[in-house]
Design a protein around this motif. Structure first.
Motif, PDB file in Angstrom:
ATOM      1  N   GLY A 194       1.521 -20.285  -1.282  1.00 37.47           N
ATOM      2  CA  GLY A 194       2.164 -18.992  -1.054  1.00 37.47           C
ATOM      3  C   GLY A 194       1.752 -17.955  -2.081  1.00 37.47           C
ATOM      4  N   LEU A 195       1.666 -18.369  -3.354  1.00 32.94           N
ATOM      5  CA  LEU A 195       1.291 -17.424  -4.397  1.00 32.94           C
ATOM      6  C   LEU A 195      -0.207 -17.159  -4.418  1.00 32.94           C
ATOM      7  CD1 LEU A 195       3.631 -18.145  -7.425  1.00 32.94           C
ATOM      8  CD2 LEU A 195       3.925 -16.611  -5.493  1.00 32.94           C
ATOM      9  N   LEU A 196      -1.013 -18.118  -3.975  1.00 33.85           N
ATOM     10  CA  LEU A 196      -2.443 -17.855  -3.836  1.00 33.85           C
ATOM     11  C   LEU A 196      -2.694 -16.811  -2.746  1.00 33.85           C
ATOM     12  CD1 LEU A 196      -3.903 -21.467  -4.169  1.00 33.85           C
ATOM     13  CD2 LEU A 196      -4.158 -19.594  -5.806  1.00 33.85           C
ATOM     14  N   LYS A 197      -1.926 -16.874  -1.666  1.00 38.55           N
ATOM     15  CA  LYS A 197      -2.037 -15.852  -0.620  1.00 38.55           C
ATOM     16  C   LYS A 197      -1.579 -14.498  -1.155  1.00 38.55           C
ATOM     17  CE  LYS A 197      -1.093 -19.263   3.004  1.00 38.55           C
ATOM     18  NZ  LYS A 197      -0.125 -19.723   4.034  1.00 38.55           N
ATOM     19  N   LEU A 198      -0.501 -14.515  -1.949  1.00 40.21           N
ATOM     20  CA  LEU A 198      -0.017 -13.275  -2.545  1.00 40.21           C
ATOM     21  C   LEU A 198      -1.070 -12.674  -3.469  1.00 40.21           C
ATOM     22  CD1 LEU A 198       2.342 -11.299  -2.934  1.00 40.21           C
ATOM     23  CD2 LEU A 198       3.231 -12.821  -4.711  1.00 40.21           C
ATOM     24  N   LYS A 199      -1.716 -13.520  -4.265  1.00 45.97           N
ATOM     25  CA  LYS A 199      -2.781 -13.038  -5.155  1.00 45.97           C
ATOM     26  C   LYS A 199      -3.931 -12.439  -4.347  1.00 45.97           C
ATOM     27  CE  LYS A 199      -4.837 -12.977  -9.329  1.00 45.97           C
ATOM     28  NZ  LYS A 199      -6.193 -12.548  -9.034  1.00 45.97           N
ATOM     29  N   ARG A 200      -4.240 -13.054  -3.210  1.00 43.70           N
ATOM     30  CA  ARG A 200      -5.290 -12.513  -2.343  1.00 43.70           C
ATOM     31  C   ARG A 200      -4.930 -11.112  -1.861  1.00 43.70           C
ATOM     32  NH1 ARG A 200      -5.546 -15.454   3.088  1.00 43.70           N
ATOM     33  NH2 ARG A 200      -5.723 -17.303   1.764  1.00 43.70           N
ATOM     34  N   LEU A 201      -3.663 -10.911  -1.511  1.00 40.82           N
ATOM     35  CA  LEU A 201      -3.216  -9.590  -1.060  1.00 40.82           C
ATOM     36  C   LEU A 201      -3.328  -8.564  -2.179  1.00 40.82           C
ATOM     37  CD1 LEU A 201       0.006 -10.667   0.895  1.00 40.82           C
ATOM     38  CD2 LEU A 201      -2.113  -9.820   1.914  1.00 40.82           C
ATOM     39  N   ILE A 202      -2.931  -8.967  -3.400  1.00 36.00           N
ATOM     40  CA  ILE A 202      -3.010  -8.051  -4.535  1.00 36.00           C
ATOM     41  C   ILE A 202      -4.457  -7.671  -4.810  1.00 36.00           C
ATOM     42  CG2 ILE A 202      -2.619  -7.839  -7.021  1.00 36.00           C
ATOM     43  CD1 ILE A 202      -0.198  -9.726  -6.640  1.00 36.00           C
ATOM     44  N   ASP A 203      -5.329  -8.670  -4.847  1.00 32.10           N
ATOM     45  CA  ASP A 203      -6.734  -8.410  -5.139  1.00 32.10           C
ATOM     46  C   ASP A 203      -7.392  -7.551  -4.064  1.00 32.10           C
ATOM     47  OD1 ASP A 203      -6.442  -9.924  -7.408  1.00 32.10           O
ATOM     48  OD2 ASP A 203      -7.397 -11.720  -6.586  1.00 32.10           O
ATOM     49  N   GLY A 204      -6.894  -7.661  -2.831  1.00 37.49           N
ATOM     50  CA  GLY A 204      -7.455  -6.883  -1.732  1.00 37.49           C
ATOM     51  C   GLY A 204      -6.865  -5.494  -1.593  1.00 37.49           C
ATOM     52  N   GLY A 205      -5.925  -5.134  -2.473  1.00 38.91           N
ATOM     53  CA  GLY A 205      -5.352  -3.792  -2.434  1.00 38.91           C
ATOM     54  C   GLY A 205      -4.335  -3.575  -1.344  1.00 38.91           C
ATOM     55  N   PHE A 206      -3.770  -4.648  -0.804  1.00 36.38           N
ATOM     56  CA  PHE A 206      -2.849  -4.520   0.327  1.00 36.38           C
ATOM     57  C   PHE A 206      -1.631  -3.669  -0.010  1.00 36.38           C
ATOM     58  CE2 PHE A 206       1.097  -6.079   2.280  1.00 36.38           C
ATOM     59  CZ  PHE A 206       0.849  -5.830   3.620  1.00 36.38           C
ATOM     60  N   PHE A 207      -1.097  -3.786  -1.218  1.00 36.90           N
ATOM     61  CA  PHE A 207       0.188  -3.174  -1.535  1.00 36.90           C
ATOM     62  C   PHE A 207       0.088  -1.697  -1.890  1.00 36.90           C
ATOM     63  CE2 PHE A 207       0.788  -7.685  -2.513  1.00 36.90           C
ATOM     64  CZ  PHE A 207       1.934  -7.948  -1.773  1.00 36.90           C
ATOM     65  N   GLY A 208      -1.112  -1.196  -2.176  1.00 37.26           N
ATOM     66  CA  GLY A 208      -1.185   0.128  -2.770  1.00 37.26           C
ATOM     67  C   GLY A 208      -0.655   0.028  -4.187  1.00 37.26           C
ATOM     68  N   GLN A 209       0.301   0.876  -4.552  1.00 36.31           N
ATOM     69  CA  GLN A 209       0.958   0.776  -5.852  1.00 36.31           C
ATOM     70  C   GLN A 209       2.149  -0.165  -5.735  1.00 36.31           C
ATOM     71  OE1 GLN A 209       2.568   4.427  -7.383  1.00 36.31           O
ATOM     72  NE2 GLN A 209       3.590   3.417  -9.107  1.00 36.31           N
ATOM     73  N   ILE A 210       2.153  -1.236  -6.535  1.00 41.79           N
ATOM     74  CA  ILE A 210       3.288  -2.163  -6.506  1.00 41.79           C
ATOM     75  C   ILE A 210       4.460  -1.529  -7.235  1.00 41.79           C
ATOM     76  CG2 ILE A 210       4.135  -4.409  -7.300  1.00 41.79           C
ATOM     77  CD1 ILE A 210       1.361  -5.528  -6.877  1.00 41.79           C
ATOM     78  N   LEU A 211       5.618  -1.544  -6.569  1.00 38.71           N
ATOM     79  CA  LEU A 211       6.811  -0.909  -7.111  1.00 38.71           C
ATOM     80  C   LEU A 211       7.784  -1.913  -7.726  1.00 38.71           C
ATOM     81  CD1 LEU A 211       7.480   1.432  -4.059  1.00 38.71           C
ATOM     82  CD2 LEU A 211       6.192   1.978  -6.141  1.00 38.71           C
ATOM     83  N   SER A 212       8.009  -3.018  -7.023  1.00 41.70           N
ATOM     84  CA  SER A 212       9.035  -3.944  -7.479  1.00 41.70           C
ATOM     85  C   SER A 212       8.765  -5.350  -6.969  1.00 41.70           C
ATOM     86  CB  SER A 212      10.425  -3.495  -7.006  1.00 41.70           C
ATOM     87  OG  SER A 212      10.501  -3.537  -5.581  1.00 41.70           O
ATOM     88  N   VAL A 213       9.384  -6.309  -7.665  1.00 41.89           N
ATOM     89  CA  VAL A 213       9.317  -7.721  -7.301  1.00 41.89           C
ATOM     90  C   VAL A 213      10.738  -8.255  -7.336  1.00 41.89           C
ATOM     91  CG1 VAL A 213       8.382  -9.993  -7.882  1.00 41.89           C
ATOM     92  CG2 VAL A 213       7.042  -7.928  -8.388  1.00 41.89           C
TER      93      VAL A 213
END
Length: 381
Positions: free
Chosen positions: A147-166
């Motif tokens: 699950g976190l490897l997929k999340l890292k893939r999304l971050i590296d691919g710019g999916f979120f734009g600017q991350i606001l919160s977790v």
């Protein structure tokens, strides 16, 4: 292709994690697949040398897996020149002394987290390993969860734009031990034995936040003991002196705010035992142990608050599963392979004792924040 064998002294394999994840699902599994593959095509097999305070318990595990080398004498195990790596999965209160002994013996050291009970001790371990010139690493298994490897893939691919919160939710109900047996050892709920959910889980949350989102700059936490009386393995009631739940807000570099609840006194109403929701300007994701769901801004619905009418929207239906796109191996095993490559061919291994010390620092500051009732900035180590 050549194959070589190195000895790995494993201390603490009589415990649940040491046995299941590190011995069976990592070291023995690596040998079953033919060893750790090096960059030049050679392979390294691992010869476990089991160490424990109870020789009978260690002997039973050794017999069950046809392991010839076992002892209750740590010094004797460390004396073997072919034993290049020392691994520690003991209770936290016993870790520092044993790790220092291994460092002094010139062994490369790999340890479960937390590396120590206090930041001062954790920093001392990192400094001792550096001074002795031995490779060192701390288990940071959650970085390798699917699950976190997929999340890292999304971050590296710019999916979120600017991350606001977790927002993180972790935990489950650990039975008190009276009418149903507890799922965790009783020492987890005694502060004098190194117990407490802050010391156990904040080092995890630290490396997750540091590696995925950014440096932790401050913490505000409330650590509590919801269940003051529990029942131990012998059926005797005891005073729970350690925190069994913690509610925390972390400020991260770049203005990201992370809120993470950790509890052994919560009944699960989630898809997985841990979930992180990440919200960004371009999209959001919810990642668990294995799964990850996303909602892009173009597919985001427009809810309208109206408490006078029942909700008709099925909000979960608006999320899309992130595909695996690869085969995910056991996270503990992956990190074992990386540490062996680090030892044998100096491959990168960022999860070192210094990183582990920063995790212990966060736990220490979290407990201090709770005791003093205030936000505390996290100095850089």
């Amino acid at each position: 292709m050549s194959v070589r064998t190195i000895g790995v002294v494993m201390n603490g394999v009589t415990g649940r994690m040491g046995y299941r994840q590190h011995l069976v699902r990592s070291v023995l599994a690596i040998n079953e697949q033919g060893g750790v593959a090096l960059s030049d095509g050679d392979r390294v097999l691992l010869r476990p040398v089991l160490v424990g305070r109870s020789l009978d318990r260690v002997a039973r595990i050794a017999a069950a897996h046809d392991i010839p080398d076992f002892t209750d004498d740590l010094d004797a195990a460390l004396a073997g020149q072919d034993n290049l790596i020392y691994f520690d999965a003991q209770v936290t209160t016993a870790r520092v002394k044993s790790v220092l002994t291994a460092i002094e013996a010139g062994k490369h050291v790999y340890a479960e987290k937390p590396t120590a009970e206090t930041m001062q001790e954790a920093v001392a371990l990192a400094e001792a390993a550096e001074a002795r010139g031995v490779k060192n690493g701390v288990v940071q298994d959650k970085l390798f969860l699917p699950g976190l490897l997929k999340l890292k893939r999304l971050i590296d691919g710019g999916f979120f734009g600017q991350i606001l919160s977790v927002r993180g939710e972790f935990g489950y109900w650990v039975f008190e031990g009276d009418w149903q047996q507890a799922q965790r050892p009783s020492w987890n709920y005694r502060a004098e034995d190194g117990g407490g959910i802050v010391l156990d889980m904040f080092p995890h949350w630290h490396y997750v936040m540091e590696n995925l989102f950014g440096r932790v700059e401050s913490v505000y936490a409330e650590a509590v003991t919801h269940l003051p009386i529990r029942v131990d393995e012998q059926g005797r009631p005891y005073q729970a002196t350690a925190d069994d739940a913690a509610y925390a807000v972390f400020e991260l570099a770049g203005g990201i705010v992370a809120q993470i609840n950790s509890s052994w006194t919560v009944r699960v109403n989630r898809d997985e035992l841990v979930e992180f929701q990440v919200d960004g300007t371009h999209g959001s994701a919810v990642a668990g142990l294995r799964n990850c769901r996303i909602q892009h801004r173009a597919a985001t619905p427009k809810p309208v608050w109206n408490p006078d009418l029942p909700a008709t929207a099925r909000f979960r239906d608006g999320w899309q599963e992130v595909p695996d796109n690869e085969d995910f191996d056991n996270g503990f095993k992956i990190q074992w392979e990386r540490f062996v490559r680090h030892v044998i061919e100096d491959a990168p291994f960022p999860n070192d004792f210094a990183s582990g010390a920063r995790g212990v620092q966060l736990a220490e500051l979290g407990l201090r924040s709770s005791a003093e009732g205030r936000r505390i900035e996290v100095p850089q180590l």
